[in-house]
Design a protein around this motif. Structure first.
Motif, short mmCIF file in Angstrom:
data_model
loop_
_atom_site.label_atom_id
_atom_site.label_comp_id
_atom_site.label_asym_id
_atom_site.label_seq_id
_atom_site.Cartn_x
_atom_site.Cartn_y
_atom_site.Cartn_z
N GLU A 21 80.26 42.78 44.70
CA GLU A 21 81.81 43.46 44.09
C GLU A 21 82.64 42.53 43.95
OE1 GLU A 21 84.96 46.82 45.45
OE2 GLU A 21 83.20 46.68 46.67
N LEU A 22 82.62 41.64 44.83
CA LEU A 22 83.78 40.33 44.78
C LEU A 22 83.05 39.61 43.45
CD1 LEU A 22 86.09 38.57 45.79
CD2 LEU A 22 84.34 37.72 47.48
N SER A 23 81.75 39.10 43.53
CA SER A 23 81.23 38.46 42.54
C SER A 23 81.65 39.00 41.03
CB SER A 23 79.80 38.39 42.48
OG SER A 23 79.44 37.74 41.45
N ILE A 24 81.55 40.15 40.72
CA ILE A 24 81.74 41.04 39.35
C ILE A 24 82.99 40.94 39.29
CG2 ILE A 24 81.26 43.03 37.91
CD1 ILE A 24 78.71 43.03 39.46
N SER A 25 83.99 41.53 40.24
CA SER A 25 85.44 41.66 39.87
C SER A 25 85.95 40.39 39.51
CB SER A 25 86.16 42.14 41.37
OG SER A 25 85.63 43.53 41.57
N ASN A 26 85.53 39.23 40.36
CA ASN A 26 86.11 37.86 39.93
C ASN A 26 85.74 37.73 38.44
OD1 ASN A 26 87.02 34.96 40.49
ND2 ASN A 26 85.11 34.52 39.75
N ALA A 27 84.58 37.70 38.10
CA ALA A 27 84.24 37.40 36.75
C ALA A 27 84.98 38.47 35.56
CB ALA A 27 82.69 37.48 36.51
N LEU A 28 84.90 39.77 35.91
CA LEU A 28 85.51 40.53 34.94
C LEU A 28 87.17 40.52 34.98
CD1 LEU A 28 83.40 43.80 35.46
CD2 LEU A 28 83.15 42.14 33.59
N GLY A 29 87.71 40.23 36.22
CA GLY A 29 89.28 40.18 36.28
C GLY A 29 89.95 38.99 35.60
N GLY A 30 88.96 37.87 35.62
CA GLY A 30 89.22 36.66 34.96
C GLY A 30 89.42 36.79 33.55
N ILE A 31 88.29 37.48 33.06
CA ILE A 31 88.32 37.84 31.76
C ILE A 31 89.77 38.43 31.01
CG2 ILE A 31 87.33 38.72 29.61
CD1 ILE A 31 84.68 38.30 31.04
N THR A 32 90.19 39.63 31.89
CA THR A 32 91.36 40.29 31.49
C THR A 32 92.55 39.63 31.71
OG1 THR A 32 91.40 41.32 33.80
CG2 THR A 32 90.16 42.70 31.88
N ALA A 33 92.49 38.76 32.57
CA ALA A 33 93.70 38.19 32.88
C ALA A 33 93.98 36.75 32.05
CB ALA A 33 93.54 37.16 34.30
N GLN A 34 92.66 36.23 31.47
CA GLN A 34 93.16 35.33 30.54
C GLN A 34 93.34 35.82 29.04
OE1 GLN A 34 89.72 33.00 32.98
NE2 GLN A 34 88.89 33.43 30.77
N THR A 35 93.06 36.97 28.85
CA THR A 35 93.37 37.73 27.67
C THR A 35 94.80 37.84 27.60
OG1 THR A 35 91.19 38.76 27.31
CG2 THR A 35 93.06 39.68 25.92
N ALA A 36 95.24 38.18 28.63
CA ALA A 36 96.57 38.28 28.88
C ALA A 36 97.61 37.16 28.92
CB ALA A 36 97.19 39.15 30.26
N PHE A 37 96.88 36.08 29.35
CA PHE A 37 97.28 34.76 29.06
C PHE A 37 97.71 34.19 27.78
CE2 PHE A 37 95.69 33.21 33.33
CZ PHE A 37 96.50 33.63 33.99
N LEU A 38 96.87 34.92 26.80
CA LEU A 38 96.94 34.50 25.57
C LEU A 38 98.47 35.14 25.08
CD1 LEU A 38 95.73 32.90 23.10
CD2 LEU A 38 94.56 35.03 22.70
N ALA A 39 98.59 36.21 25.65
CA ALA A 39 99.95 37.05 25.16
C ALA A 39 101.10 36.17 25.74
CB ALA A 39 100.11 38.28 25.51
N LEU A 40 100.92 35.62 26.77
CA LEU A 40 102.05 34.57 27.29
C LEU A 40 102.15 33.23 26.30
CD1 LEU A 40 101.23 34.77 31.18
CD2 LEU A 40 102.79 35.96 29.82
N ALA A 41 101.06 32.87 25.78
CA ALA A 41 101.07 31.56 25.04
C ALA A 41 101.71 31.92 23.63
CB ALA A 41 99.69 30.96 24.55
N ASP A 42 101.71 33.13 23.18
CA ASP A 42 102.22 33.71 22.14
C ASP A 42 104.04 33.78 22.27
OD1 ASP A 42 102.67 34.46 19.77
OD2 ASP A 42 102.22 36.65 20.06
N ILE A 43 104.17 33.85 23.46
CA ILE A 43 105.62 33.96 23.83
C ILE A 43 106.32 32.41 24.00
CG2 ILE A 43 107.36 34.26 25.55
CD1 ILE A 43 105.54 36.58 26.53
N VAL A 44 105.34 31.48 24.33
CA VAL A 44 105.74 30.12 24.27
C VAL A 44 105.94 29.53 22.97
CG1 VAL A 44 104.89 27.90 24.83
CG2 VAL A 44 104.41 29.70 26.39
N TYR A 45 104.91 30.12 21.92
CA TYR A 45 105.04 29.60 20.53
C TYR A 45 106.12 30.21 19.85
CZ TYR A 45 103.47 27.77 15.90
OH TYR A 45 103.50 27.40 14.64
#
Length: 338
Positions: free
Chosen positions: A70-94
């Motif tokens: 559960e921890l293994s899969i949650s880490n992998a999937l949670g990382g993907i969603t978090a990184q997609t949200a980071f792209l929105a933060l990068a959009d704010i910076v630009y």
């Protein structure tokens, strides 16, 4: 509180290392993209995305090997969603225009399509009969092959595009930029890449382990630990490198780092399946983790629409897709934890 001082201190120091090294790593990756001719999108996915994913790989595989699917899969999937949200933060910076407008390219659209396709495979495996060969599900073999074939198609699409986005004054094309640093030899660039990769990987692993320690000492569940704390902490390198790439004007590299890195992160599940010895890890997927996969597909779909629509300016000087991605991410977290 005394037991939390050490992990919090390690977390802060390692995060600072990631911040400093991440900026330098982005510069090296940008130079390699030009000198190798691979382009920023493929370089961002293959090298930058792979290197910044090292902490997540270690965390997911270690958790699976020690009997915590559960921890293994949650880490992998949670990382993907978090990184997609980071792209929105990068959009704010630009601030010059909407990031998805300026960085629109065949390669980035292809990266997003590959990500959606790869995310569908774990869902197919989870809903299929529990078949395994030597304790490994066939999908775990298919995932790396599909990823490599996808990168090959993306490289071919960049080399001989059948269509291209309309150029506007705000568009930043993936073109080599003559810089003094370009006089650096291939050998020195690869050596720098290896050193920075080692530093990022080590610091990221420390961040991940400190995050686990902090979360566990606060009594949170494995889903919360994996989906929020370790996922975000192991994704810090992606946030730093994508923002650094945007500031350096390497917009395609920034998007390729996030979306391409997300495609690479799907392979975490395949690696974890090999490490997990109690059967197929796909059949250990919980309803909440299936929800996260569907959420990630939806967020990626919104990103693809943004790359196609190419809105120049939007709410708060960011595109509609960035606003929706942040709303979906925060709303998804709310659904999972409440």
């Amino acid at each position: 509180m005394n037991s939390l001082i050490i992990p919090i201190g390690l977390f802060i120091v390692a995060a600072m290392v990631i911040g400093v090294v991440g900026v330098r790593l982005t510069r090296v990756a940008d130079q390699l993209a030009d000198k190798t001719g691979l382009g920023e999108a493929v370089t961002g996915a293959l090298f930058l995305g792979g290197i910044t994913s090292l902490p997540g790989i270690v965390t997911s595989v270690t958790a699976a090997a020690t009997g915590h699917p559960e921890l293994s899969i949650s880490n992998a999937l949670g990382g993907i969603t978090a990184q997609t949200a980071f792209l929105a933060l990068a959009d704010i910076v630009y601030t010059k225009a909407n990031l998805e407008h300026a960085a629109a390219s065949v390669a980035n659209l292809s990266q997003g399509t590959l990500l959606v396709s790869l995310l569908a495979l774990p869902l197919l495996a989870a809903s299929s009969p529990p078949v395994s060969i030597g304790g490994v599900h066939p999908v775990s073999v298919v995932l790396p092959i599909a990823y490599l074939l996808g990168l090959r198609l993306i490289s071919q699409a960049r080399a001989a595009p059948m269509w291209a986005p309309t150029r506007t004054p705000e568009t930043r094309m993936d073109e080599p930029v003559p810089l003094p640093e370009m006089r650096v030899s291939f050998r020195e660039l690869w050596l720098r890449l290896a050193i920075f990769a080692l530093m990022i990987g080590t610091a990221g692993y420390v961040v991940a382990q400190a995050g686990v320690a902090i979360a566990q000492q606060t009594g949170l569940s494995e889903t919360a630990v994996g989906g929020l704390f370790t996922a975000i902490s192991t994704s810090l390198p992606e946030l730093v490198t994508s923002v650094a790439a945007v500031r350096q004007g390497a917009l395609t590299l920034a998007v390729g780092d996030i979306v391409g890195g997300n495609s690479f992160d799907v392979l975490f599940i395949a690696f974890a399946d090999i490490a997990y010895r109690s059967g197929s890890i796909y059949h250990a997927l919980t309803p909440s983790q299936t929800f996260v996969i569907a959420l990630t597909i939806l967020m990626t779909g919104v990103l693809l629409l943004g790359l196609l629509r190419r809105e120049k300016y939007g709410i708060g000087n960011i595109g509609f897709e960035s606003v929706l991605i942040l709303i979906l991410y925060l709303g998804g977290l709310l659904v999972l934890f409440l």
